[in-house]
Design a protein around this motif. Sequence first.
Motif, short mmCIF file in Angstrom:
data_model
loop_
_atom_site.label_atom_id
_atom_site.label_comp_id
_atom_site.label_asym_id
_atom_site.label_seq_id
_atom_site.Cartn_x
_atom_site.Cartn_y
_atom_site.Cartn_z
N THR B 164 0.71 -1.23 0.03
CA THR B 164 0.07 -0.22 -0.08
C THR B 164 0.99 1.18 -0.11
O THR B 164 1.93 1.25 0.12
CB THR B 164 -0.90 0.02 1.22
OG1 THR B 164 -0.07 0.22 2.53
CG2 THR B 164 -1.82 -0.98 1.43
N PRO B 166 0.65 4.43 2.29
CA PRO B 166 -0.20 4.78 3.64
C PRO B 166 -0.39 6.15 3.57
O PRO B 166 -1.35 6.61 4.22
CB PRO B 166 0.87 4.33 4.68
CG PRO B 166 1.79 3.37 4.25
CD PRO B 166 1.86 3.47 2.70
N GLU B 169 -4.13 7.10 2.64
CA GLU B 169 -5.22 6.76 3.86
C GLU B 169 -5.02 7.98 4.89
O GLU B 169 -5.97 8.62 5.47
CB GLU B 169 -4.93 5.67 4.63
CG GLU B 169 -6.27 5.40 5.52
CD GLU B 169 -6.17 4.11 6.34
OE1 GLU B 169 -5.29 3.33 5.97
OE2 GLU B 169 -6.77 4.01 7.19
N VAL B 188 -1.47 5.46 11.28
CA VAL B 188 -1.93 5.03 10.04
C VAL B 188 -1.16 3.68 9.43
O VAL B 188 -1.43 2.48 9.53
CB VAL B 188 -2.02 5.81 8.63
CG1 VAL B 188 -1.98 4.94 7.50
CG2 VAL B 188 -3.10 6.71 8.76
N ILE B 189 0.56 3.81 9.60
CA ILE B 189 1.04 2.64 9.18
C ILE B 189 1.04 1.45 10.18
O ILE B 189 1.16 0.46 9.93
CB ILE B 189 2.63 2.92 9.04
CG1 ILE B 189 3.39 3.59 10.07
CG2 ILE B 189 2.70 3.86 7.67
CD1 ILE B 189 4.77 3.56 9.78
N GLN B 192 -2.31 -0.18 9.59
CA GLN B 192 -2.02 -1.03 8.33
C GLN B 192 -1.16 -2.22 8.57
O GLN B 192 -1.36 -3.26 7.97
CB GLN B 192 -1.66 -0.26 7.09
CG GLN B 192 -2.52 0.85 6.77
CD GLN B 192 -2.36 1.42 5.24
OE1 GLN B 192 -1.42 0.82 4.49
NE2 GLN B 192 -2.99 2.37 4.99
N PHE B 200 5.23 -1.24 2.11
CA PHE B 200 4.82 -0.03 2.31
C PHE B 200 5.45 0.77 1.24
O PHE B 200 6.79 0.87 1.51
CB PHE B 200 4.73 0.98 3.69
CG PHE B 200 3.91 0.24 4.61
CD1 PHE B 200 2.65 0.00 4.28
CD2 PHE B 200 4.15 0.38 5.88
CE1 PHE B 200 1.66 -0.55 5.35
CE2 PHE B 200 3.38 -0.01 7.11
CZ PHE B 200 1.96 -0.45 6.79
#
Lengths: 494, 494
Positions: B164, B166, B169, B188-189, B192, B200
Amino acid sequence: MSGNGQHTHGNGAGANGNGYKVPTGRAEWIVKRKAEAERTGDWNMSQMHFARKGLITEEMAFVAQKEKISAELVRSEVAKGTMIIPANINHVELEPMAIGVESLCKINANIGNSALVSNVDEELRKLHTAVHFGADTVMDLSTGGDIPMIREQILRHSPVPIGTVPLYEALSRVKRVEDLNIDLYLEVIEEQAQQGVDYFTIHAGVLIQYVPLVAKRITGIVSRGGAIMAQWMTAHHKQNFLYENFDRITKVMAKYDVSYSLGDGLRPGCVADASDEAQFAELKTLGELTRQAWKSDVQVMIEGPGHVPMDKIKEQVDKEVELCDGAPFYVLGPLVTDIAPGYDHITSAIGAAMIGWHGAAMLCYVTPKEHLGLPNEKDVKDGIIAYKIAAHAADIARHRPGARDRDDAISHARYTFDWDKQFALSLDPDTARGMHDETLPDDYYKEAAFCSMCGPKFCSMNWSSKVDEFNAKEHGLKKPDLTQIVTEQMALRS
Amino acid sequence: MSGNGQHTHGNGAGANGNGYKVPTGRAEWIVKRKAEAERTGDWNMSQMHFARKGLITEEMAFVAQKEKISAELVRSEVAKGTMIIPANINHVELEPMAIGVESLCKINANIGNSALVSNVDEELRKLHTAVHFGADTVMDLSTGGDIPMIREQILRHSPVPIGTVPLYEALSRVKRVEDLNIDLYLEVIEEQAQQGVDYFTIHAGVLIQYVPLVAKRITGIVSRGGAIMAQWMTAHHKQNFLYENFDRITKVMAKYDVSYSLGDGLRPGCVADASDEAQFAELKTLGELTRQAWKSDVQVMIEGPGHVPMDKIKEQVDKEVELCDGAPFYVLGPLVTDIAPGYDHITSAIGAAMIGWHGAAMLCYVTPKEHLGLPNEKDVKDGIIAYKIAAHAADIARHRPGARDRDDAISHARYTFDWDKQFALSLDPDTARGMHDETLPDDYYKEAAFCSMCGPKFCSMNWSSKVDEFNAKEHGLKKPDLTQIVTEQMALRS
């Protein structure tokens, strides 16, 4: 209709997408040249013959304008043999074009029916599609039905040079391969030359002593012409009759200015067979034949493979230049892997782009239908687009003058969210527009600073324009001005 | 269903198309490893950490079997940093895989919705399609709707590593780019990572001093993450907060074994902008960050461009290896021309194949919809096939052991007119069969010694087999025996 439209279709007159004028008087040029021949008794009509006499023909001047190079460069390249202008004196519908390393990389589209599928109307539609999307030459490989009639129709409707493999028509006239002979062959090429065919693929380099070299291959001989000649030789225990009678063939070529496309009958048919002894033995013979043809001032290009892994592609060009004295290299693909039938326009566009970069002068397209069936009109289009990409990428990588202008213009349009210009400058405007409109069809979105990929909040170019403002304000840095390039490129597509 | 089927979809158990067994007990391996951490107090869960302690993890052993290389080679490459195994300890559905120059070339598929289009069901269908046709990893780039829920669904259904960005988001949680900050980002990380994301993309190399370098570009900054960070920096006149807080991010990565995919925020967005000062300045910083991450035994790969003309592709790999000490190179395309929106799976497959040959470890696909809109399921499939072709061609050109076996098997099937085997061994059997059957649908033609391309009288392979008989009789030469390779390859597809 927008699109590439490099050619007006059919009558060979009018403006076209590249911004040059189509010649209206090719027939007159030829009348003049024939009158001169009458006077001197010299009936060699080849462009190379005139070039070597120091003359710049109308075809050379036209080509120079198209390529944005000097007419003298065209003449000297044609004289040397490193450029050809395939332009049969009886193909008066032709817009002359050049194939050689000093000019833009060209692409060829194969069309033609088989005994099982297609007819003249369908073949004319394929011709139209091929030319519309940018084919520089077209080969009619018909093997079924009324071959001369189909070819006549194609020639009379084609502004691009037409190539054929005369062996196919010769074979269609006999019962078995073994029945082929040089007299029949000469009859066929004389007729085709008279009709106006611009180049002939002739498999004169497949010699009987090379036949055992293919035994170790996975896919043996995959060239139709090569396989026909090999079967003829093994059946008769005789040398290739095209090789043995090469000078007789050359005489016909000179009279109508048909260019040789010396066929690679032993090209590899899978990556395992690439760059083997058989392939390079034949290439060496093609080099000898090139020099032999040049003695009569007949134009020559050399055909190349086929299937070649990426690490062996540069070698293909190096060998060709070395063995064939730099005669233009005309390659099929090459496919860089064998595992993707249905997608061989892609497997081969990879190899084609690379070999074009390394110096191949013309790329023969491969359609998605390769190995599976006769291409239809959609396959022709898909093949052409893939090869326009390959040839253009080659021009960029070789730093041919102006080659990147269209890229720069479309990139500028992209960055400034000028969607209509982005579509207009693309290889296939209708497809680009259609894909965009699939999710955002409204006119409003043609000026929107985003697309459905990211939406407005996540569009990088949108943010980047704010960074541009910062760079201008804080550092006094301006973006490059592409107005002129965009204007020029848009004019070429209108 | 035939096809590539390298992965069972969803539960991570059972046999798969590559002939190895999917691990049934990844959850158990991790429980064991956590117990060990409990005992020692060392909570660094990264594969690199174990490799550097001399341990061969279950993931390494599994990957070694899959790649047909020794487990010790895998361990030493992971320890060095030249190979990564992206395998979050919370992604228990994963079949481990490796990215590095000593293993086969991999491909990634980007999926994910945007604020304008698509939903979770559609994204799960794209995941399925991507994995079915052979994606080795998948990135969820969702930027709209319930991002965590979509990601949860994707992770729980994915046997391949999920990556992803991050920052997307994080941005979705604030109103404006300027509101982003490190605390939000770390939150956020952490979330996730806990869900199980395997790598990432982190744009920590776009530094404020590089921003003026993009002024001279035609397309400025085209990476979303790069443009977000540039806008943040220019708005605040501050250094990149990801760069400034790199060690805090690294701590989270180590705990869950999330791999860094160091983003190339300044990658070129058109061929004119390729290989410029901005791009290489950032790459140098990515090299520094790589060494910084390695100090904590955290796995790293480096993202690369984008749009690059063919003549500059090798340089991209050489620079990356030099500046980033051989960390695996993960490249998007590159596109070798900008003029073909609607066909950028092809413009980019050319560059991808070449860069894979030169040593890129993973190729991020580009779909036909690139620059035009969010890809749908068909676009995903078209992108995957183009990139399977590119990666496979790279494996062949690099002479990776056994890479050509499938090509040899399909070529043998082709030469022997075994149409069913030819379809089965192809990347997309249904498409290959469909194209063949378009003109010759009857079962009878599945054993026919011709197709509609040439028909029986003009089939080269048909004649070539007669030449084989001649070579056998006259010269005692036999064709190579490919029975074993064909049998093995057919077994892998069954």
